[in-house]
Design a protein around this motif. Structure first.
Motif, PDB file in Angstrom:
ATOM      1  N   ILE A 258      -2.896 -20.099  24.108  1.00 53.66           N
ATOM      2  CA  ILE A 258      -1.952 -20.824  24.982  1.00 53.66           C
ATOM      3  C   ILE A 258      -0.870 -19.872  25.503  1.00 53.66           C
ATOM      4  CG2 ILE A 258      -0.218 -22.653  25.053  1.00 53.66           C
ATOM      5  CD1 ILE A 258      -1.976 -24.202  23.085  1.00 53.66           C
ATOM      6  N   LEU A 259      -0.369 -19.007  24.620  1.00 58.84           N
ATOM      7  CA  LEU A 259       0.655 -18.047  25.067  1.00 58.84           C
ATOM      8  C   LEU A 259       0.077 -17.114  26.134  1.00 58.84           C
ATOM      9  CD1 LEU A 259       2.493 -17.137  21.737  1.00 58.84           C
ATOM     10  CD2 LEU A 259       3.296 -18.613  23.597  1.00 58.84           C
ATOM     11  N   SER A 260      -1.206 -16.742  25.964  1.00 61.03           N
ATOM     12  CA  SER A 260      -1.861 -15.886  26.957  1.00 61.03           C
ATOM     13  C   SER A 260      -1.996 -16.614  28.294  1.00 61.03           C
ATOM     14  CB  SER A 260      -3.240 -15.469  26.430  1.00 61.03           C
ATOM     15  OG  SER A 260      -3.945 -14.791  27.424  1.00 61.03           O
ATOM     16  N   ILE A 261      -2.354 -17.925  28.245  1.00 63.65           N
ATOM     17  CA  ILE A 261      -2.474 -18.719  29.475  1.00 63.65           C
ATOM     18  C   ILE A 261      -1.109 -18.836  30.160  1.00 63.65           C
ATOM     19  CG2 ILE A 261      -2.832 -21.092  30.326  1.00 63.65           C
ATOM     20  CD1 ILE A 261      -5.453 -19.753  29.872  1.00 63.65           C
ATOM     21  N   LYS A 262      -0.053 -19.073  29.350  1.00 65.81           N
ATOM     22  CA  LYS A 262       1.285 -19.293  29.912  1.00 65.81           C
ATOM     23  C   LYS A 262       1.898 -18.011  30.478  1.00 65.81           C
ATOM     24  CE  LYS A 262       3.110 -23.344  27.485  1.00 65.81           C
ATOM     25  NZ  LYS A 262       3.933 -23.903  28.552  1.00 65.81           N
ATOM     26  N   THR A 263       1.646 -16.884  29.794  1.00 62.53           N
ATOM     27  CA  THR A 263       2.315 -15.643  30.201  1.00 62.53           C
ATOM     28  C   THR A 263       1.421 -14.734  31.041  1.00 62.53           C
ATOM     29  OG1 THR A 263       1.610 -14.491  28.193  1.00 62.53           O
ATOM     30  CG2 THR A 263       3.732 -15.656  28.104  1.00 62.53           C
TER      31      THR A 263
ATOM     32  N   LEU B 287       0.596 -26.462  21.739  1.00 65.22           N
ATOM     33  CA  LEU B 287       1.366 -25.313  21.243  1.00 65.22           C
ATOM     34  C   LEU B 287       2.341 -25.757  20.155  1.00 65.22           C
ATOM     35  CD1 LEU B 287       2.051 -22.311  21.513  1.00 65.22           C
ATOM     36  CD2 LEU B 287       3.680 -22.905  23.305  1.00 65.22           C
ATOM     37  N   SER B 288       3.011 -26.902  20.366  1.00 68.29           N
ATOM     38  CA  SER B 288       3.997 -27.402  19.393  1.00 68.29           C
ATOM     39  C   SER B 288       3.331 -27.726  18.064  1.00 68.29           C
ATOM     40  CB  SER B 288       4.681 -28.670  19.915  1.00 68.29           C
ATOM     41  OG  SER B 288       5.217 -28.453  21.171  1.00 68.29           O
ATOM     42  N   TYR B 289       2.237 -28.485  18.114  1.00 68.29           N
ATOM     43  CA  TYR B 289       1.577 -28.885  16.863  1.00 68.29           C
ATOM     44  C   TYR B 289       0.958 -27.683  16.146  1.00 68.29           C
ATOM     45  CZ  TYR B 289       2.131 -33.901  17.575  1.00 68.29           C
ATOM     46  OH  TYR B 289       2.661 -35.155  17.714  1.00 68.29           O
ATOM     47  N   ALA B 290       0.368 -26.752  16.907  1.00 74.74           N
ATOM     48  CA  ALA B 290      -0.267 -25.583  16.283  1.00 74.74           C
ATOM     49  C   ALA B 290       0.794 -24.686  15.623  1.00 74.74           C
ATOM     50  CB  ALA B 290      -1.059 -24.793  17.321  1.00 74.74           C
ATOM     51  N   ALA B 291       1.911 -24.452  16.316  1.00 79.86           N
ATOM     52  CA  ALA B 291       2.974 -23.608  15.757  1.00 79.86           C
ATOM     53  C   ALA B 291       3.612 -24.288  14.542  1.00 79.86           C
ATOM     54  CB  ALA B 291       4.025 -23.323  16.830  1.00 79.86           C
ATOM     55  N   THR B 292       3.860 -25.615  14.649  1.00 76.22           N
ATOM     56  CA  THR B 292       4.427 -26.357  13.519  1.00 76.22           C
ATOM     57  C   THR B 292       3.480 -26.308  12.323  1.00 76.22           C
ATOM     58  OG1 THR B 292       5.459 -27.853  15.099  1.00 76.22           O
ATOM     59  CG2 THR B 292       5.404 -28.588  12.811  1.00 76.22           C
ATOM     60  N   GLY B 293       2.175 -26.485  12.587  1.00 71.30           N
ATOM     61  CA  GLY B 293       1.180 -26.425  11.516  1.00 71.30           C
ATOM     62  C   GLY B 293       1.218 -25.090  10.784  1.00 71.30           C
TER      63      GLY B 293
ATOM     64  N   ILE C  46      -8.603 -21.253  31.908  1.00 67.13           N
ATOM     65  CA  ILE C  46      -9.016 -19.852  32.089  1.00 67.13           C
ATOM     66  C   ILE C  46      -9.390 -19.600  33.551  1.00 67.13           C
ATOM     67  CG2 ILE C  46     -10.850 -18.185  31.570  1.00 67.13           C
ATOM     68  CD1 ILE C  46     -10.811 -19.041  28.732  1.00 67.13           C
ATOM     69  N   ASP C  47     -10.148 -20.543  34.156  1.00 68.28           N
ATOM     70  CA  ASP C  47     -10.531 -20.393  35.569  1.00 68.28           C
ATOM     71  C   ASP C  47      -9.285 -20.263  36.443  1.00 68.28           C
ATOM     72  OD1 ASP C  47     -13.186 -20.448  35.112  1.00 68.28           O
ATOM     73  OD2 ASP C  47     -13.464 -22.586  35.541  1.00 68.28           O
ATOM     74  N   GLU C  48      -8.277 -21.118  36.179  1.00 65.75           N
ATOM     75  CA  GLU C  48      -7.042 -21.090  36.987  1.00 65.75           C
ATOM     76  C   GLU C  48      -6.286 -19.784  36.770  1.00 65.75           C
ATOM     77  OE1 GLU C  48      -4.810 -24.606  36.099  1.00 65.75           O
ATOM     78  OE2 GLU C  48      -5.748 -25.704  37.747  1.00 65.75           O
TER      79      GLU C  48
ATOM     80  N   ILE D 131      -0.520 -12.621  29.736  1.00 66.75           N
ATOM     81  CA  ILE D 131      -0.750 -11.395  28.962  1.00 66.75           C
ATOM     82  C   ILE D 131      -2.064 -11.530  28.189  1.00 66.75           C
ATOM     83  CG2 ILE D 131       0.151  -9.944  27.081  1.00 66.75           C
ATOM     84  CD1 ILE D 131       2.974 -10.941  27.913  1.00 66.75           C
ATOM     85  N   GLY D 132      -2.884 -10.507  28.217  1.00 62.34           N
ATOM     86  CA  GLY D 132      -4.146 -10.503  27.463  1.00 62.34           C
ATOM     87  C   GLY D 132      -5.206 -11.403  28.067  1.00 62.34           C
ATOM     88  N   CYS D 133      -5.229 -11.484  29.405  1.00 57.35           N
ATOM     89  CA  CYS D 133      -6.238 -12.324  30.085  1.00 57.35           C
ATOM     90  C   CYS D 133      -7.662 -11.945  29.678  1.00 57.35           C
ATOM     91  CB  CYS D 133      -6.104 -12.189  31.592  1.00 57.35           C
ATOM     92  SG  CYS D 133      -4.729 -13.116  32.266  1.00 57.35           S
ATOM     93  N   TRP D 134      -7.883 -10.643  29.453  1.00 55.07           N
ATOM     94  CA  TRP D 134      -9.222 -10.154  29.140  1.00 55.07           C
ATOM     95  C   TRP D 134      -9.761 -10.725  27.828  1.00 55.07           C
ATOM     96  CZ3 TRP D 134      -9.242  -7.650  24.484  1.00 55.07           C
ATOM     97  CH2 TRP D 134      -7.997  -7.246  24.010  1.00 55.07           C
ATOM     98  N   ALA D 135      -8.832 -11.176  26.942  1.00 52.14           N
ATOM     99  CA  ALA D 135      -9.270 -11.648  25.618  1.00 52.14           C
ATOM    100  C   ALA D 135      -9.418 -13.166  25.543  1.00 52.14           C
ATOM    101  CB  ALA D 135      -8.268 -11.176  24.560  1.00 52.14           C
ATOM    102  N   GLN D 136      -9.015 -13.882  26.608  1.00 50.23           N
ATOM    103  CA  GLN D 136      -8.992 -15.354  26.538  1.00 50.23           C
ATOM    104  C   GLN D 136     -10.362 -15.957  26.222  1.00 50.23           C
ATOM    105  OE1 GLN D 136      -7.310 -16.394  30.308  1.00 50.23           O
ATOM    106  NE2 GLN D 136      -5.208 -16.021  29.646  1.00 50.23           N
ATOM    107  N   THR D 137     -11.405 -15.474  26.890  1.00 47.03           N
ATOM    108  CA  THR D 137     -12.754 -16.013  26.675  1.00 47.03           C
ATOM    109  C   THR D 137     -13.219 -15.776  25.239  1.00 47.03           C
ATOM    110  OG1 THR D 137     -13.226 -15.529  28.980  1.00 47.03           O
ATOM    111  CG2 THR D 137     -15.095 -16.009  27.599  1.00 47.03           C
ATOM    112  N   SER D 138     -12.980 -14.563  24.737  1.00 52.39           N
ATOM    113  CA  SER D 138     -13.395 -14.234  23.357  1.00 52.39           C
ATOM    114  C   SER D 138     -12.639 -15.091  22.347  1.00 52.39           C
ATOM    115  CB  SER D 138     -13.132 -12.753  23.067  1.00 52.39           C
ATOM    116  OG  SER D 138     -13.774 -11.962  24.017  1.00 52.39           O
ATOM    117  N   ILE D 139     -11.325 -15.276  22.571  1.00 50.68           N
ATOM    118  CA  ILE D 139     -10.508 -16.094  21.660  1.00 50.68           C
ATOM    119  C   ILE D 139     -11.048 -17.517  21.608  1.00 50.68           C
ATOM    120  CG2 ILE D 139      -8.238 -17.174  21.380  1.00 50.68           C
ATOM    121  CD1 ILE D 139      -6.970 -14.619  22.432  1.00 50.68           C
ATOM    122  N   LEU D 140     -11.366 -18.048  22.792  1.00 55.71           N
ATOM    123  CA  LEU D 140     -11.837 -19.435  22.876  1.00 55.71           C
ATOM    124  C   LEU D 140     -13.193 -19.596  22.186  1.00 55.71           C
ATOM    125  CD1 LEU D 140     -10.364 -21.734  24.064  1.00 55.71           C
ATOM    126  CD2 LEU D 140     -11.614 -21.466  26.186  1.00 55.71           C
TER     127      LEU D 140
END
Ligand SMILES: [Zn+2]
Length: 203
Positions: A118-123, A48-54, A198-200, A125-134
């Motif tokens: 990552i924000l979706s995994i942490k919060t 998350l840190s490297y992606a946001a910094t990038g 995602i499984d967790e 929110i938007g669990c339904w979209a995680q697979t599509s995003i990945l």
């Protein structure tokens, strides 16, 4: 055919049982020794840190000059956009669009999707979209060419420095830092860990 869950090696397609690794351990494919996963619980925060910094640094690259040319007293400057826009008006329209897409838009989209995932995994929110995003992220990743652009600038610099005085601008150095952040993101992306998160999250 298989009663238990199996995973496939991305290099040789060998099917195997999901590895059980401890913190810091690395699981390798028994056939081709390709890395399956390396478990680091801090991976998600580092990623998350490297992606946001990038993403922030990629925005910074658009705010300064990429290079300054001085040829016999005639000084001209070029920024990241102009490197593509100049090609567009020099009748290399398709090439200009491709350059802008592969060096700027696509890497930015990949980082945005990783941050969103990552924000979706942490919060949660938007669990339904995680697979599509990945899936979308993994499809796009091989097409980003940030390091090719950086090497291209350095090669053109070596060629042009014999006929004109060249100065690298802040945008170049920012893009170099962006390449470092992007390379770190690529090394931290672990397909097995991502699907495991995602499984967790869905349990
Ligand atoms: Zn393998």
């Amino acid at each position: 055919m298989f009663s238990e869950q199996v995973i496939a090696c991305h290099h040789c397609d060998l099917l195997m049982a999901p590895p059980h690794v401890k913190e810091g351990e690395c699981a390798l494919c028994p056939r081709c020794k390709h890395k399956i996963t390396r478990l680091h619980h801090s991976n998600i925060n580092q990623l998350l840190s490297y992606a946001a910094t990038g993403l922030i640094i990629l925005f910074v690259t658009t705010q300064f000059n990429l290079m300054t040319f001085n040829l016999g007293g005639n000084v001209s400057q070029i920024d990241l956009w102009q490197s593509a826009i100049n090609m567009y008006f020099d009748d290399y329209k398709v090439l200009a669009v491709l350059v802008l897409f592969f060096i700027f838009i696509l890497p930015a989209l990949i980082l945005i999707l990783i941050v969103a995932f990552i924000l979706s995994i942490k919060t949660g929110i938007g669990c339904w979209a995680q697979t599509s995003i990945l899936r979308l992220t993994f499809v796009m990743m091989p097409w980003a060419m940030v390091e090719v652009f950086l090497v291209g600038i350095l090669v053109s610099l070596v060629k042009l420095v014999t006929i004109a005085q060249m100065d690298l601008g802040w945008s170049f150095w920012a893009y170099a830092v962006f390449c470092f952040c992007y390379a770190k993101v690529l090394t931290l992306v672990d397909r097995y860990q991502f699907w495991h998160w995602i499984d967790e999250a869905h349990r």
